[in-house]
Write a protein that holds these residues in place. Structure first.
Motif, PDB file in Angstrom:
ATOM      1  N   ILE A 251       0.872  -1.174   0.000  1.00  0.00           N
ATOM      2  CA  ILE A 251       0.000   0.000   0.000  1.00  0.00           C
ATOM      3  C   ILE A 251       0.909   1.225   0.000  1.00  0.00           C
ATOM      4  O   ILE A 251       1.592   1.519   0.995  1.00  0.00           O
ATOM      5  CB  ILE A 251      -0.924   0.012   1.221  1.00  0.00           C
ATOM      6  CG1 ILE A 251      -1.739  -1.281   1.291  1.00  0.00           C
ATOM      7  CG2 ILE A 251      -1.851   1.223   1.181  1.00  0.00           C
ATOM      8  CD1 ILE A 251      -2.579  -1.409   2.551  1.00  0.00           C
ATOM      9  N   SER A 307      -3.566   6.556  -1.769  1.00  0.00           N
ATOM     10  CA  SER A 307      -3.873   5.130  -1.729  1.00  0.00           C
ATOM     11  C   SER A 307      -5.057   4.843  -0.820  1.00  0.00           C
ATOM     12  O   SER A 307      -5.175   5.393   0.270  1.00  0.00           O
ATOM     13  CB  SER A 307      -2.660   4.340  -1.228  1.00  0.00           C
ATOM     14  OG  SER A 307      -1.653   4.308  -2.201  1.00  0.00           O
ATOM     15  N   PHE A 309      -7.351   1.583   1.075  1.00  0.00           N
ATOM     16  CA  PHE A 309      -6.954   0.423   1.839  1.00  0.00           C
ATOM     17  C   PHE A 309      -7.879  -0.734   1.505  1.00  0.00           C
ATOM     18  O   PHE A 309      -9.050  -0.541   1.197  1.00  0.00           O
ATOM     19  CB  PHE A 309      -6.993   0.736   3.342  1.00  0.00           C
ATOM     20  CG  PHE A 309      -5.979   1.773   3.741  1.00  0.00           C
ATOM     21  CD1 PHE A 309      -6.170   3.116   3.458  1.00  0.00           C
ATOM     22  CD2 PHE A 309      -4.829   1.401   4.387  1.00  0.00           C
ATOM     23  CE1 PHE A 309      -5.229   4.077   3.811  1.00  0.00           C
ATOM     24  CE2 PHE A 309      -3.895   2.353   4.755  1.00  0.00           C
ATOM     25  CZ  PHE A 309      -4.093   3.691   4.465  1.00  0.00           C
ATOM     26  N   ILE A 321       1.635  -7.416   4.520  1.00  0.00           N
ATOM     27  CA  ILE A 321       1.349  -6.121   3.920  1.00  0.00           C
ATOM     28  C   ILE A 321       2.484  -5.170   4.256  1.00  0.00           C
ATOM     29  O   ILE A 321       2.911  -5.066   5.406  1.00  0.00           O
ATOM     30  CB  ILE A 321       0.012  -5.539   4.429  1.00  0.00           C
ATOM     31  CG1 ILE A 321      -1.158  -6.422   3.988  1.00  0.00           C
ATOM     32  CG2 ILE A 321      -0.181  -4.104   3.948  1.00  0.00           C
ATOM     33  CD1 ILE A 321      -2.509  -5.991   4.541  1.00  0.00           C
ATOM     34  N   ILE A 323       3.359  -1.117   4.061  1.00  0.00           N
ATOM     35  CA  ILE A 323       2.565   0.102   3.935  1.00  0.00           C
ATOM     36  C   ILE A 323       3.399   1.330   4.303  1.00  0.00           C
ATOM     37  O   ILE A 323       4.168   1.304   5.254  1.00  0.00           O
ATOM     38  CB  ILE A 323       1.295   0.017   4.826  1.00  0.00           C
ATOM     39  CG1 ILE A 323       0.447   1.278   4.688  1.00  0.00           C
ATOM     40  CG2 ILE A 323       1.642  -0.264   6.272  1.00  0.00           C
ATOM     41  CD1 ILE A 323      -0.928   1.168   5.344  1.00  0.00           C
ATOM     42  N   LEU A 327       2.976   7.331   0.811  1.00  0.00           N
ATOM     43  CA  LEU A 327       1.539   7.213   1.069  1.00  0.00           C
ATOM     44  C   LEU A 327       0.850   8.563   1.228  1.00  0.00           C
ATOM     45  O   LEU A 327      -0.287   8.741   0.791  1.00  0.00           O
ATOM     46  CB  LEU A 327       1.330   6.370   2.334  1.00  0.00           C
ATOM     47  CG  LEU A 327      -0.104   5.979   2.684  1.00  0.00           C
ATOM     48  CD1 LEU A 327      -0.663   5.004   1.659  1.00  0.00           C
ATOM     49  CD2 LEU A 327      -0.140   5.344   4.078  1.00  0.00           C
ATOM     50  N   LEU A 337      -6.558   3.296   7.851  1.00  0.00           N
ATOM     51  CA  LEU A 337      -5.529   2.471   8.483  1.00  0.00           C
ATOM     52  C   LEU A 337      -6.082   1.807   9.738  1.00  0.00           C
ATOM     53  O   LEU A 337      -5.814   0.622  10.001  1.00  0.00           O
ATOM     54  CB  LEU A 337      -4.314   3.335   8.824  1.00  0.00           C
ATOM     55  CG  LEU A 337      -3.151   2.637   9.547  1.00  0.00           C
ATOM     56  CD1 LEU A 337      -2.627   1.455   8.731  1.00  0.00           C
ATOM     57  CD2 LEU A 337      -2.019   3.617   9.833  1.00  0.00           C
ATOM     58  N   ILE A 350       5.815  -1.502   8.330  1.00  0.00           N
ATOM     59  CA  ILE A 350       5.206  -0.175   8.384  1.00  0.00           C
ATOM     60  C   ILE A 350       6.306   0.884   8.312  1.00  0.00           C
ATOM     61  O   ILE A 350       7.253   0.879   9.109  1.00  0.00           O
ATOM     62  CB  ILE A 350       4.379  -0.012   9.676  1.00  0.00           C
ATOM     63  CG1 ILE A 350       3.349  -1.142   9.779  1.00  0.00           C
ATOM     64  CG2 ILE A 350       3.705   1.343   9.718  1.00  0.00           C
ATOM     65  CD1 ILE A 350       2.556  -1.137  11.071  1.00  0.00           C
ATOM     66  N   ALA A 354       2.947   5.992   6.951  1.00  0.00           N
ATOM     67  CA  ALA A 354       2.143   5.126   7.816  1.00  0.00           C
ATOM     68  C   ALA A 354       2.599   5.264   9.263  1.00  0.00           C
ATOM     69  O   ALA A 354       1.782   5.242  10.197  1.00  0.00           O
ATOM     70  CB  ALA A 354       2.243   3.673   7.362  1.00  0.00           C
TER      71      ALA A 354
END
Length: 505
Positions: A251, A307, A309, A321, A323, A327, A337, A350, A354
């Protein structure tokens, strides 16, 4: 590679003396010889030397080095700083030896000497036994040595005098060295950004400390190396298929920041993931499809410039994932989130925005799955966990938060520090200043996410990912120069890093 405390270093010396046919004086002789050989190899022996000696064993090293330099025909003089009523036993022995053969080279420091233009300064005043700030005559001498930094080469023996081995030395007087010659294993002080201007270039010289003590003694801190990474590395089996190596959801991206998503996606694939799906804003669809054709793409019609989710059902398809790269922090992102973390409970990677979203919402942060990997740079770390007064306190906070929250947390830097939920803390030594460029962190996120999807534990994915990221950067710098390389060059050299992990290399 282990990083021992000052106490453990002294214990290693004592163990070596007890279990091998070598005296403490002979061990000092080996250390001095290793330093003198290094000076000769680097062609310093054509210059005069001023060796400043304390009255402990570090000063004993300096006296022995002076004698050995004299044996080689060098113009070397030892200046003893009388800061104590009693010198150590080995110091006294080396004083007598130097006095016997080269009495003209011995001086008791009363005023700082006038140094010839090319004189090399050797700092052998204080060693690792220091447990309080330098003061008085020693502090004054340190200040005078530092005033010579621009005109003379300064070489510290074992550790720059005044620098504390295991605790912070912020605002404390210490020698500022161009080179530090230390023994057998690195010291924690050498890995702290706050000490960068004090230690110069560090050279670890072997002196034959007993391998049994090193092998059997646990260390709070370690440095990752090639041998450890080869043990972690999982070679591919002949009947593997793309499903074997996991499916990642990345993401990432927003308007004007699709480059971060591209870099992360490319590195994820180059690091070996089986399948990659990128959840990106609609504005980045063509960019991603053209730039990374092996990646599948998902967009959301409601999110043109940032983006979205995935839904609960969609998220379940992915092994992990990643992320954050590019972003952005658009309105609604923290809500999205938060909903993602309600239903996705596998470890995640992360990064970047994020992390910034989590730092603004503690309740959402509390939902991050155990064993997830957080990849902050120092400012992001500060936003997440608060300010600290020095690098030692920050390392303690890093370890504490990894244990408390059951997370793997890496703190980016020259020697990236990596903490795991079991309290272990590692430093990474690969990498170079050429990697200090936009997008390098996005590449790292892609690599680590790929390794998690391939079945590596979160801890191992973090350690291996940071190591090969740095090593790929080293290969890129060697080929292109640190100045010319960019973050885009790093994934191109990942193949070479994996070849070094094969046990037959």
């Amino acid at each position: 590679m282990k990083i021992f405390t000052a106490l453990q270093i002294r214990e290693a010396d004592a163990y070596t003396i007890k279990h091998t046919p070598i005296s403490s004086l002979a061990l000092m002789e080996k250390a001095a010889l290793a330093c003198t050989d290094w000076l000769a190899e680097q062609h310093f022996t054509k210059y005069p030397f001023a060796v400043f000696c304390g009255m402990g064993n570090n000063g004993g090293d300096g006296l022995a080095i002076t004698r050995m330099l004299r044996n080689m025909g060098c113009d070397a003089h030892a200046y003893i700083i009388p800061h104590s009523q009693q010198a150590s036993e080995d110091h006294q022995a080396n004083y007598k030896s130097l006095q016997r053969y080269y009495p003209e080279s011995l001086h008791t420091l009363q005023t700082f000497p006038q140094l010839a233009k090319d004189t090399v300064i050797i700092d052998a005043i204080l060693g690792t036994g220091l447990n309080r700030p330098a003061e008085g005559l020693i502090a004054d001498t340190i200040s005078r040595i530092n005033s010579c930094y621009e005109q003379h080469t300064i070489i510290a023996i074992d550790i720059p005098s005044g620098l504390l081995t295991d605790t912070s030395s912020v605002n404390q007087p210490s020698v500022q060295a161009h080179h530090t010659l230390s023994f057998e294993l690195p010291k924690l002080a050498f890995l702290l950004p706050e000490n960068a201007v004090r230690i110069g270039e560090v050279h670890i010289l072997p002196i034959g400390l007993h391998p049994d003590y090193i092998a059997r003694t646990p260390a709070k801190f370690n440095i990752t190396d090639g041998a450890m990474m080869r043990d972690l590395y999982k070679p591919r089996k002949p009947f593997s298929h793309k499903g074997t190596f996991g499916h990642v959801l990345l993401i990432a991206g927003s308007y004007g920041k699709m480059g971060a998503a591209i870099l992360s996606a490319k590195s994820c694939l180059q690091a070996g993931v089986g399948l990659l799906t990128c959840h990106i804003p609609k504005c980045g669809y063509d960019i991603m499809q053209i730039s990374v054709p092996a990646a599948m793409c998902i967009t959301d019609e409601q999110f043109d410039h940032s983006s979205s989710f995935p839904s609960e059902e969609e998220a379940k398809k992915y092994k992990t994932i990643g992320i954050g790269p590019g972003l952005g922090t658009a309105a609604g992102s923290i809500w999205a989130l938060d909903k993602l973390l309600d239903h996705y409970r596998q470890p995640m990677v992360i990064d970047a925005d994020a992390l910034n979203l989590l730092s603004t919402n503690p309740k959402t942060f509390a939902k991050v799955p155990e064993n997830s990997i957080l990849t902050p740079h120092p400012k992001e770390f500060e936003r997440l966990f608060g300010k600290t007064d020095n690098d030692i306190a920050r390392l303690e906070l890093l370890s504490q938060k990894a244990v408390e929250r059951r997370l793997c947390i890496l703190l980016k830097g020259r020697y990236t520090a990596m903490a795991s939920p079991d309290g272990e803390l590692y430093f990474n030594a690969t990498g170079n200043p050429g990697m200090a460029t936009g997008g390098s962190g996005d590449v790292l996120t892609g690599i680590i996410t790929s390794l998690v999807a391939q079945g590596y534990s979160s801890r191992d994915a973090m350690l291996l990912g940071v190591y090969i990221h740095g090593l790929a950067g080293d290969f890129a710098a060697a080929a292109l120069s640190q100045e010319a390389m960019t973050a885009e060059d790093i994934p191109a050299y990942l193949g070479r890093t994996f070849l070094t992990l094969h046990k037959n290399q």
